[in-house]
Scaffold this motif. Structure first.
Motif, PDB file in Angstrom:
ATOM      1  N   SER A  19       0.822  -1.211   0.000  1.00  0.00           N
ATOM      2  CA  SER A  19       0.000   0.000   0.000  1.00  0.00           C
ATOM      3  C   SER A  19       0.856   1.262   0.000  1.00  0.00           C
ATOM      4  N   SER A  20       1.873   1.312   0.867  1.00  0.00           N
ATOM      5  CA  SER A  20       2.710   2.514   0.942  1.00  0.00           C
ATOM      6  C   SER A  20       3.537   2.694  -0.326  1.00  0.00           C
ATOM      7  N   THR A  21       3.994   1.590  -0.907  1.00  0.00           N
ATOM      8  CA  THR A  21       4.748   1.671  -2.159  1.00  0.00           C
ATOM      9  C   THR A  21       3.866   2.201  -3.284  1.00  0.00           C
ATOM     10  N   SER A  22       2.624   1.724  -3.336  1.00  0.00           N
ATOM     11  CA  SER A  22       1.678   2.211  -4.346  1.00  0.00           C
ATOM     12  C   SER A  22       1.450   3.706  -4.201  1.00  0.00           C
ATOM     13  N   GLU A  23       1.307   4.163  -2.966  1.00  0.00           N
ATOM     14  CA  GLU A  23       1.086   5.591  -2.718  1.00  0.00           C
ATOM     15  C   GLU A  23       2.272   6.427  -3.198  1.00  0.00           C
ATOM     16  N   ILE A  24       3.468   5.975  -2.883  1.00  0.00           N
ATOM     17  CA  ILE A  24       4.669   6.716  -3.289  1.00  0.00           C
ATOM     18  C   ILE A  24       4.777   6.770  -4.809  1.00  0.00           C
ATOM     19  N   ILE A  25       4.541   5.644  -5.464  1.00  0.00           N
ATOM     20  CA  ILE A  25       4.621   5.610  -6.925  1.00  0.00           C
ATOM     21  C   ILE A  25       3.582   6.538  -7.543  1.00  0.00           C
ATOM     22  N   MET A  26       2.358   6.496  -7.034  1.00  0.00           N
ATOM     23  CA  MET A  26       1.305   7.356  -7.585  1.00  0.00           C
ATOM     24  C   MET A  26       1.611   8.832  -7.363  1.00  0.00           C
ATOM     25  N   ASP A  27       2.168   9.167  -6.207  1.00  0.00           N
ATOM     26  CA  ASP A  27       2.537  10.562  -5.940  1.00  0.00           C
ATOM     27  C   ASP A  27       3.567  11.060  -6.955  1.00  0.00           C
ATOM     28  N   VAL A  28       4.580  10.239  -7.202  1.00  0.00           N
ATOM     29  CA  VAL A  28       5.636  10.633  -8.140  1.00  0.00           C
ATOM     30  C   VAL A  28       5.083  10.745  -9.557  1.00  0.00           C
ATOM     31  N   LEU A  29       4.262   9.784  -9.966  1.00  0.00           N
ATOM     32  CA  LEU A  29       3.692   9.821 -11.315  1.00  0.00           C
ATOM     33  C   LEU A  29       2.781  11.032 -11.494  1.00  0.00           C
ATOM     34  N   ALA A  30       1.968  11.312 -10.478  1.00  0.00           N
ATOM     35  CA  ALA A  30       1.067  12.467 -10.559  1.00  0.00           C
ATOM     36  C   ALA A  30       1.861  13.764 -10.650  1.00  0.00           C
ATOM     37  N   HIS A  31       2.927  13.856  -9.876  1.00  0.00           N
ATOM     38  CA  HIS A  31       3.771  15.058  -9.884  1.00  0.00           C
ATOM     39  C   HIS A  31       4.412  15.279 -11.255  1.00  0.00           C
ATOM     40  N   ASN A  32       4.633  14.187 -11.982  1.00  0.00           N
ATOM     41  CA  ASN A  32       5.281  14.279 -13.294  1.00  0.00           C
ATOM     42  C   ASN A  32       4.295  14.162 -14.456  1.00  0.00           C
ATOM     43  N   ASP A  33       2.995  14.360 -14.167  1.00  0.00           N
ATOM     44  CA  ASP A  33       1.962  14.323 -15.209  1.00  0.00           C
ATOM     45  C   ASP A  33       2.031  13.060 -16.058  1.00  0.00           C
ATOM     46  N   TYR A  34       2.163  11.951 -15.394  1.00  0.00           N
ATOM     47  CA  TYR A  34       2.280  10.662 -16.072  1.00  0.00           C
ATOM     48  C   TYR A  34       0.988   9.897 -15.837  1.00  0.00           C
ATOM     49  N   GLU A  35       0.197   9.737 -16.877  1.00  0.00           N
ATOM     50  CA  GLU A  35      -1.081   9.033 -16.741  1.00  0.00           C
ATOM     51  C   GLU A  35      -0.872   7.536 -16.888  1.00  0.00           C
ATOM     52  N   ILE A  36      -1.597   6.789 -16.084  1.00  0.00           N
ATOM     53  CA  ILE A  36      -1.406   5.344 -16.083  1.00  0.00           C
ATOM     54  C   ILE A  36      -2.721   4.667 -15.725  1.00  0.00           C
ATOM     55  N   SER A  37      -2.996   3.546 -16.353  1.00  0.00           N
ATOM     56  CA  SER A  37      -4.227   2.810 -16.055  1.00  0.00           C
ATOM     57  C   SER A  37      -4.053   1.993 -14.780  1.00  0.00           C
ATOM     58  N   ASP A  38      -5.171   1.552 -14.228  1.00  0.00           N
ATOM     59  CA  ASP A  38      -5.121   0.749 -13.008  1.00  0.00           C
ATOM     60  C   ASP A  38      -4.297  -0.525 -13.209  1.00  0.00           C
ATOM     61  N   LEU A  39      -4.536  -1.207 -14.333  1.00  0.00           N
ATOM     62  CA  LEU A  39      -3.842  -2.465 -14.591  1.00  0.00           C
ATOM     63  C   LEU A  39      -2.339  -2.252 -14.725  1.00  0.00           C
ATOM     64  N   ILE A  40      -1.955  -1.204 -15.450  1.00  0.00           N
ATOM     65  CA  ILE A  40      -0.530  -0.932 -15.632  1.00  0.00           C
ATOM     66  C   ILE A  40       0.103  -0.513 -14.307  1.00  0.00           C
ATOM     67  N   LEU A  41      -0.659   0.195 -13.481  1.00  0.00           N
ATOM     68  CA  LEU A  41      -0.154   0.554 -12.157  1.00  0.00           C
ATOM     69  C   LEU A  41       0.144  -0.700 -11.341  1.00  0.00           C
ATOM     70  N   GLN A  42      -0.748  -1.678 -11.396  1.00  0.00           N
ATOM     71  CA  GLN A  42      -0.516  -2.940 -10.683  1.00  0.00           C
ATOM     72  C   GLN A  42       0.803  -3.570 -11.124  1.00  0.00           C
ATOM     73  N   ASN A  43       0.993  -3.639 -12.442  1.00  0.00           N
ATOM     74  CA  ASN A  43       2.220  -4.238 -12.970  1.00  0.00           C
ATOM     75  C   ASN A  43       3.457  -3.461 -12.540  1.00  0.00           C
TER      76      ASN A  43
END
Length: 300
Positions: free
Chosen positions: A187-211
């Protein structure tokens, strides 16, 4: 204890629940560890309900958290699994464990040590190794023998990680201080990854995020055990750094946060390898980026 002969899926499911006996495990992670669908997991849980009830084992389901087995005697749960095992599943379990044991060491491992770890005879070990060789061959991995020393899995770190992913071994615990596949770390790793991606305007689907989360967790797990990507596997980045500039920036930010959190030494090769992974998943849009409210794969 009421007797039952479990099938391999039920054994796998019960084993996964026992490995996470002190925490909830999500439906998605159960499906990944058992190599089946979420609907199949639900069906297997239903099929086991009467047996669990008759043995005073409580299956606790909590929305947003997952499932947990509860019994006053933890050893009793393992006894149930052992009593219900069949030979086919035993061998699958042993071969999976062999792959992990040999993948997490760079040195040779003696056959006697493997026999002791798996509680099997030399003839059974040879039979298991024959299956292991077939399974790892498709990842360009081989078993290397050295007289007087033992055996080891030989091949690149990239191919070892590919094997761990494709053979669905990443949910299995290895002998180290941190289990990177418990729910809190996922859970914490997912949060960190999403924060970084959002900060860099990187769009990603749910499935690709899982991978992507699985990729990063396996990398952390391997780096924690001092297994790093070799330079030979990332020549594309070395030769075309300008093409990967944005992905390198994102990868560096992700690993800087995570490796500091878990006191892991990061190197350039790992950053570049994650950049390659990100490049393949690249999907930018000017208006829409991922939000922090996106459910992580551990709670969906």
């Amino acid at each position: 204890m009421n007797k039952i002969q479990f099938n391999s899926r039920q054994i796998s499911l019960l084993s996964a629940l026992c490995r996470h006996s002190d925490e909830y495990i999500t439906l998605n992670l159960l499906a990944a560890e058992c190599q089946t669908s979420k609907s199949s997991i639900k069906n297997h849980l239903n099929s086991l309900q009467d047996f669990l009830d008759s043995n005073k084992i409580h299956l606790i389901a909590k929305p947003g958290k997952g499932y947990m087995l509860s019994h006053e005697d933890a050893l009793f749960l393992n006894e149930i699994i052992e009593a219900g095992r069949n030979d086919e599943y035993d061998q699958l379990y042993r071969v999976n464990k062999l792959i992990l044991l040999l993948s997490y060491t760079n040195s040779y491992v003696s056959l006697s040590r493997l026999e002791d770890a798996l509680y099997i005879s030399r003839s059974q070990l040879y039979a298991d190794l024959k299956i292991l060789k077939t399974r790892i061959h498709k990842y360009s991995l081989t078993v290397k023998n050295k007289y007087g020393y033992g055996i080891k899995i030989d091949g690149s770190e990239i191919n070892k990680r590919l094997c761990i992913i494709k053979e669905n071994l990443y949910g299995h615990q290895v002998e180290q201080e941190i289990n990177f596949f418990n729910n809190d770390i996922i859970s914490s790793t997912s949060e960190i990854i999403m924060d970084v991606l959002a900060h860099n305007d990187y769009e990603i689907s749910d499935l690709i995020l899982q991978n992507l989360v699985v990729h990063v967790l396996i990398a952390l797990n391997r780096m924690y055990a001092n297994h790093y990507i070799e330079p030979e596997g990332i020549q594309d980045v070395f030769q075309n750094k300008n093409l990967f500039a944005h992905e390198i920036l994102i990868a560096e930010s992700i690993y800087r946060k995570l490796c500091r959190k878990y006191n892991i030494q990061i190197n350039e090769n790992e950053i570049y390898f994650l950049a390659i992974n990100l490049k393949g998943k690249k999907n930018y849009h000017s208006a829409n980026v991922i939000s922090k409210e996106m459910d992580t794969f551990v709670t969906r």
